[in-house]
Design a protein around this motif. Structure first.
Motif, PDB file in Angstrom:
ATOM      1  N   PHE A   1     115.281  52.046  45.056  1.00 40.01           N
ATOM      2  CA  PHE A   1     113.841  52.033  44.800  1.00 40.01           C
ATOM      3  C   PHE A   1     113.468  50.746  44.064  1.00 40.01           C
ATOM      4  O   PHE A   1     114.236  50.245  43.250  1.00 40.01           O
ATOM      5  CB  PHE A   1     113.431  53.235  43.961  1.00 40.01           C
ATOM      6  CG  PHE A   1     113.491  54.541  44.715  1.00 40.01           C
ATOM      7  CD1 PHE A   1     112.605  54.804  45.751  1.00 40.01           C
ATOM      8  CD2 PHE A   1     114.443  55.493  44.400  1.00 40.01           C
ATOM      9  CE1 PHE A   1     112.660  56.003  46.450  1.00 40.01           C
ATOM     10  CE2 PHE A   1     114.507  56.696  45.094  1.00 40.01           C
ATOM     11  CZ  PHE A   1     113.613  56.950  46.119  1.00 40.01           C
ATOM     12  N   ASN A   2     112.312  50.230  44.363  1.00 44.07           N
ATOM     13  CA  ASN A   2     111.796  49.013  43.724  1.00 44.07           C
ATOM     14  C   ASN A   2     112.834  47.885  43.690  1.00 44.07           C
ATOM     15  O   ASN A   2     113.154  47.371  42.619  1.00 44.07           O
ATOM     16  CB  ASN A   2     111.329  49.299  42.292  1.00 44.07           C
ATOM     17  CG  ASN A   2     110.417  50.503  42.221  1.00 44.07           C
ATOM     18  OD1 ASN A   2     109.498  50.621  43.007  1.00 44.07           O
ATOM     19  ND2 ASN A   2     110.702  51.410  41.294  1.00 44.07           N
TER      20      ASN A   2
ATOM     21  N   LYS B   1     116.195  50.652  41.065  1.00 46.92           N
ATOM     22  CA  LYS B   1     116.976  51.858  40.812  1.00 46.92           C
ATOM     23  C   LYS B   1     117.800  52.188  42.054  1.00 46.92           C
ATOM     24  O   LYS B   1     117.256  52.443  43.124  1.00 46.92           O
ATOM     25  CB  LYS B   1     116.014  53.017  40.501  1.00 46.92           C
ATOM     26  CG  LYS B   1     116.677  54.346  40.312  1.00 46.92           C
ATOM     27  CD  LYS B   1     117.322  54.470  38.961  1.00 46.92           C
ATOM     28  CE  LYS B   1     118.432  55.505  38.980  1.00 46.92           C
ATOM     29  NZ  LYS B   1     119.153  55.572  37.703  1.00 46.92           N
TER      30      LYS B   1
ATOM     31  N   ALA C   1     119.309  54.747  43.806  1.00 49.23           N
ATOM     32  CA  ALA C   1     119.270  56.211  43.746  1.00 49.23           C
ATOM     33  C   ALA C   1     120.396  56.829  44.546  1.00 49.23           C
ATOM     34  O   ALA C   1     120.902  57.901  44.206  1.00 49.23           O
ATOM     35  CB  ALA C   1     117.924  56.730  44.231  1.00 49.23           C
TER      36      ALA C   1
ATOM     37  N   GLY D   1     123.014  66.105  37.211  1.00 49.26           N
ATOM     38  CA  GLY D   1     121.999  65.947  36.164  1.00 49.26           C
ATOM     39  C   GLY D   1     120.687  65.413  36.717  1.00 49.26           C
ATOM     40  O   GLY D   1     120.582  65.064  37.889  1.00 49.26           O
ATOM     41  N   ASN D   2     119.679  65.367  35.876  1.00 49.70           N
ATOM     42  CA  ASN D   2     118.395  64.795  36.268  1.00 49.70           C
ATOM     43  C   ASN D   2     118.570  63.336  36.648  1.00 49.70           C
ATOM     44  O   ASN D   2     119.230  62.578  35.944  1.00 49.70           O
ATOM     45  CB  ASN D   2     117.394  64.895  35.112  1.00 49.70           C
ATOM     46  CG  ASN D   2     116.920  66.317  34.908  1.00 49.70           C
ATOM     47  OD1 ASN D   2     116.911  67.109  35.855  1.00 49.70           O
ATOM     48  ND2 ASN D   2     116.548  66.639  33.687  1.00 49.70           N
ATOM     49  N   GLY D   3     117.976  62.958  37.784  1.00 48.20           N
ATOM     50  CA  GLY D   3     118.043  61.570  38.215  1.00 48.20           C
ATOM     51  C   GLY D   3     119.351  61.200  38.886  1.00 48.20           C
ATOM     52  O   GLY D   3     119.624  60.025  39.143  1.00 48.20           O
ATOM     53  N   ALA D   4     120.166  62.204  39.213  1.00 49.16           N
ATOM     54  CA  ALA D   4     121.457  61.923  39.843  1.00 49.16           C
ATOM     55  C   ALA D   4     121.309  61.441  41.275  1.00 49.16           C
ATOM     56  O   ALA D   4     122.203  60.794  41.821  1.00 49.16           O
ATOM     57  CB  ALA D   4     122.332  63.176  39.805  1.00 49.16           C
ATOM     58  N   GLY D   5     120.165  61.755  41.896  1.00 52.82           N
ATOM     59  CA  GLY D   5     119.943  61.337  43.275  1.00 52.82           C
ATOM     60  C   GLY D   5     119.928  62.492  44.264  1.00 52.82           C
ATOM     61  O   GLY D   5     119.924  62.279  45.479  1.00 52.82           O
ATOM     62  N   LYS D   6     119.890  63.717  43.747  1.00 51.75           N
ATOM     63  CA  LYS D   6     119.933  64.897  44.632  1.00 51.75           C
ATOM     64  C   LYS D   6     118.710  64.953  45.557  1.00 51.75           C
ATOM     65  O   LYS D   6     118.843  65.096  46.778  1.00 51.75           O
ATOM     66  CB  LYS D   6     120.007  66.188  43.797  1.00 51.75           C
ATOM     67  CG  LYS D   6     121.123  66.202  42.758  1.00 51.75           C
ATOM     68  CD  LYS D   6     121.143  67.477  41.959  1.00 51.75           C
ATOM     69  CE  LYS D   6     119.893  67.717  41.112  1.00 51.75           C
ATOM     70  NZ  LYS D   6     119.713  66.763  39.998  1.00 51.75           N
ATOM     71  N   SER D   7     117.538  64.852  44.951  1.00 51.22           N
ATOM     72  CA  SER D   7     116.320  64.916  45.776  1.00 51.22           C
ATOM     73  C   SER D   7     116.261  63.737  46.739  1.00 51.22           C
ATOM     74  O   SER D   7     115.846  63.883  47.891  1.00 51.22           O
ATOM     75  CB  SER D   7     115.075  64.901  44.885  1.00 51.22           C
ATOM     76  OG  SER D   7     115.030  66.048  44.082  1.00 51.22           O
ATOM     77  N   THR D   8     116.678  62.578  46.252  1.00 53.97           N
ATOM     78  CA  THR D   8     116.663  61.399  47.109  1.00 53.97           C
ATOM     79  C   THR D   8     117.551  61.623  48.327  1.00 53.97           C
ATOM     80  O   THR D   8     117.211  61.221  49.448  1.00 53.97           O
ATOM     81  CB  THR D   8     117.139  60.160  46.325  1.00 53.97           C
ATOM     82  OG1 THR D   8     116.381  60.059  45.121  1.00 53.97           O
ATOM     83  CG2 THR D   8     116.953  58.900  47.136  1.00 53.97           C
TER      84      THR D   8
HETATM   85  N1  LIG Z   1     109.806  57.414  44.931  1.00 57.88           N
HETATM   86  C1  LIG Z   1     110.538  56.885  43.933  1.00 57.88           C
HETATM   87  N2  LIG Z   1     110.238  55.668  43.431  1.00 57.88           N
HETATM   88  C2  LIG Z   1     110.978  55.131  42.447  1.00 57.88           C
HETATM   89  N3  LIG Z   1     112.047  55.705  41.895  1.00 57.88           N
HETATM   90  C3  LIG Z   1     112.411  56.911  42.343  1.00 57.88           C
HETATM   91  C4  LIG Z   1     111.671  57.569  43.381  1.00 57.88           C
HETATM   92  N4  LIG Z   1     112.249  58.766  43.630  1.00 57.88           N
HETATM   93  C5  LIG Z   1     113.296  58.848  42.781  1.00 57.88           C
HETATM   94  N5  LIG Z   1     113.406  57.742  42.020  1.00 57.88           N
HETATM   95  C6  LIG Z   1     114.439  57.487  41.007  1.00 57.88           C
HETATM   96  O1  LIG Z   1     115.692  57.643  41.637  1.00 57.88           O
HETATM   97  C7  LIG Z   1     116.585  58.359  40.784  1.00 57.88           C
HETATM   98  C8  LIG Z   1     117.059  59.611  41.475  1.00 57.88           C
HETATM   99  O2  LIG Z   1     115.974  60.519  41.564  1.00 57.88           O
HETATM  100  P1  LIG Z   1     116.103  61.967  42.203  1.00 57.88           P
HETATM  101  O3  LIG Z   1     116.809  61.863  43.495  1.00 57.88           O
HETATM  102  O4  LIG Z   1     114.743  62.554  42.237  1.00 57.88           O
HETATM  103  O5  LIG Z   1     117.005  62.735  41.146  1.00 57.88           O
HETATM  104  P2  LIG Z   1     117.381  64.268  41.048  1.00 57.88           P
HETATM  105  O6  LIG Z   1     118.867  64.301  41.169  1.00 57.88           O
HETATM  106  O7  LIG Z   1     116.944  64.715  39.694  1.00 57.88           O
HETATM  107  O8  LIG Z   1     116.693  65.001  42.139  1.00 57.88           O
HETATM  108  C9  LIG Z   1     115.825  58.639  39.499  1.00 57.88           C
HETATM  109  O9  LIG Z   1     116.174  57.638  38.560  1.00 57.88           O
HETATM  110  C10 LIG Z   1     114.397  58.499  39.896  1.00 57.88           C
HETATM  111  O10 LIG Z   1     113.627  58.036  38.817  1.00 57.88           O
END
Ligand SMILES: Nc1ncnc2c1ncn2[C@@H]1O[C@H](COP(=O)(O)OP(=O)(O)O)[C@@H](O)[C@H]1O
Ligand SMILES: [Mg+2]
Lengths: 306, 264
Positions: free
Chosen positions: B11-12, B19, B21, B40-47
């Motif tokens: 990202f960015n 980041k 991800a 943990g939070n921000g691990a990249g699961k949702s990504t």
């Molecule tokens: N659309 C986005 N733009 C910028 N940074 C993002 C975006 N989505 C997620 N991130 C960053 O990528 C990292 C992984 O996020 P995410 O996959 O949501 O974590 P989680 O494991 O909690 O689901 C985090 O640091 C988050 O801030």
């Protein structure tokens, strides 16, 4: 002039006002499609309404029959909406700006279509469908147009394609997760909407016997006003789609009757656009203010319990 | 079934907020795998789930479903293969549309949407039958706006919608996290039933380690954009929350960063 005479004079203006209101109601249906269904504010309409007027007037002046002239005018309006749709979806321009850009493009295009700032379409020399010279006839014809439009749109938004368009406006993320091409549906929605707006323009040109480059100015605000008035009017009725669309059309009529009344009472017509805009601003602010007020009250309440 | 080859998502890029991800993630799911995902939070699961679903393009790597490379396929086209449920109960349904309208949108996922009437009487019967199993009384409320329902009800409907037409892949992103414990347990049990019935290949993110252990046949743990643990079969059955926390410490060199995971 005594009061009775005045009242009669006022009464005489009403059928004409109602007819114009129906035309604005049709235009407001176009606004409803983008503003309410797709959740997009589309400013193209100020331009596409005149495009509808100009195309219809020029074709009829060139000897075309009224029906194909209106058909082409509608298609021209659809093309206007398509341009805004492409600006928005393909080029990533925010919808409001995309509409403004198209509106400006259309200013030039409309001038080129007419070759001048206005085109006369006198009912005495042309076989128009409606005219202010025969107000009651115009009322009937316009009412039929409205009914047909409501029926067609009711069908359209009940189909799989139309449902997908409604989902796009309601929850884009959900729509895409269900396999809906949201960009495509926004584009088609803008196209459809501006087609309806141009159709109202074509009717307006016939009714008023002219097309003028300035006629569309502020059309979006009038459309929004009609949508808002319509919503207020049906707030107590069961909300199916036909009721909603009919509400918008009645909203157009009410808007124009109020307009006519204000004019009759002698208010400076220069102020009318400002008044319309202010009324719309107030009504658009209501949901926001309501929310703020209620959440504040709730917070206070929670505080009291703690 | 699903094959991720060296997926990287940044990202960015080239900014101060850069980041990574997902960092060179590879993963293969077999048909019928039910994989729970923790981290943990921000691990990249949702990504990871969003990358598979096509919410945004990935920077590197390949995503393959049943031998078809879908890396460049837009999100709405991938939806044909994928059913999704999100964390926020508001996200999965269209609030202003009726229950039956929402369900019919899902029924037509991946099919051409032409100008035939959206909902047939036969659809209604099928919807009623599906809703009946939820045991939430929704089968009598087909023409209720979804926006009027509770979060749990909406999430249950979203689950039904996501599982319609038995998608090749079922992606659940903390879909019980926003619900109260009782509702969460109910939604989770509906999830299990649907996965079982449709034999869905599933990726389920959860913040609840016990849920991750109790459900599915395979568990992966993520940290800092990488899969740091991948446990399946008999070994998974023996897992406890303590061993997971220990494993996290060993592989990542840090304590598990989510209080929520410990508490629940
Ligand atoms: N659309 C986005 N733009 C910028 N940074 C993002 C975006 N989505 C997620 N991130 C960053 O990528 C990292 C992984 O996020 P995410 O996959 O949501 O974590 P989680 O494991 O909690 O689901 C985090 O640091 C988050 O801030
Ligand atoms: Mg997440």
């Amino acid at each position: 002039m005594n009061f009775l005479e005045m009242l009669m004079q006022y009464g005489n203006t009403l059928p004409g006002a109602a007819a114009q209101g129906l035309i604005w109601g049709i235009m407001a249906i176009g606004v409803y499609i983008t503003f309410k269904i797709l959740d997009l504010a589309d400013l193209t309409v100020d331009g596409s309404m005149v495009t509808g007027m100009a195309v219809c007037a020029m074709l009829m002046a060139a000897g075309w029959n009224v029906w194909p002239a209106m058909g082409i005018a509608t298609l021209a309006g659809m093309a206007c909406g398509l341009i805004t749709g492409l600006f928005h979806t393909l080029m990533g321009i925010p919808a409001i700006l995309a509409g403004i850009l198209t509106q400006l493009i259309l200013w030039s295009v409309n001038l080129k279509i007419m070759g001048k700032a206005n085109q006369a379409l006198p009912a005495r020399s042309f076989k128009v469908l409606i005219s202010q010279l025969e107000k009651y006839h115009a009322l009937v014809v316009l009412a039929l147009f409205c009914i047909a439009l409501v029926v067609v749109l009711y069908w359209f938004f009940g189909t799989k394609f139309g449902s997908a368009m409604r989902a796009t406006g309601c929850n884009e993320k959900m729509a895409r997760a269900q396999g809906i091409n949201t960009d495509f549906h926004k584009m088609i929605g803008l196209t459809l909407s501006n087609g309806v707006v141009a159709l109202s323009g074509a009717l307006m040109a016939q009714y008023s016997g002219k097309a003028d480059i300035n006629d569309g100015r502020g059309a979006i605000v009038i459309g929004l006003a009609a949508v808002i008035i319509g919503e207020a009017l049906i707030s107590k009725l069961p909300k199916n789609f036909i009721v909603r669309l009919s509400g918008v059309i009645v909203g157009g009529i009410v808007y124009y009757l109020v307009y006519q009344t204000v004019v009759f009472l002698g208010l400076d017509t220069d102020l009318l656009k400002m008044l319309s805009a202010l009324v719309v601003a107030v009504f658009l602010a209501v949901p926001y203010l309501k929310k703020r007020y209620f959440t504040k009250a709730k917070r206070k309440e929670e505080g009291n319990h703690a | 079934m699903l094959e991720l080859k060296n997926i990287t998502k940044i990202f960015n890029p080239d900014t101060i907020n850069e980041k990574v991800a997902l960092n060179d993630v590879s993963l293969t799911l077999n048909d019928g795998d039910f994989v729970t995902v923790i981290g943990g939070n921000g691990a990249g699961k949702s990504t990871l789930l969003n990358a598979i679903a096509g919410t945004y393009p990935v920077d590197e790597g390949q995503i393959i479903i049943d031998d078809q490379d879908i890396t460049r396929l837009p999100e709405h086209k991938r939806a044909k293969f994928i059913g999704r449920v999100f964390q926020d109960p508001m996200t999965g349904t269209a609030a202003d549309m009726w229950i039956e309208e929402n369900m019919s949108l899902a029924l037509n996922r991946g099919k051409p949407r032409g100008f035939s009437w959206a909902i047939q009487e036969s659809d209604r019967k099928a919807f009623k039958k599906m809703l009946m199993r939820l045991d939430l009384g929704l089968e009598e409320r087909l023409s209720t706006k979804v926006g009027l329902l509770s979060g749990g009800q909406r999430q249950a409907i979203t689950l039904l919608m996501a599982s319609m037409n038995s998608p090749k892949l079922f992606l659940l992103d903390e879909h019980t996290a926003a619900l109260d414990p009782k509702t969460a347990a109910k939604v989770l049990s509906i999830t299990r039933e649907l996965v079982e019935e449709h034999q869905l290949t599933t990726l389920m993110i959860t913040h609840n380690m016990q849920d991750a252990i109790d459900n599915g046949n395979r568990l992966i743990m993520m940290n800092a954009g990488k899969i740091i643990l991948d446990i399946s079969g008999e070994e998974k059955k023996k897992l406890t929350v303590e061993t997971l926390l220990q494993a996290f410490k060993e592989t990542s060199g840090a304590a598990f960063a989510s209080d929520r995971a410990l508490l629940s």
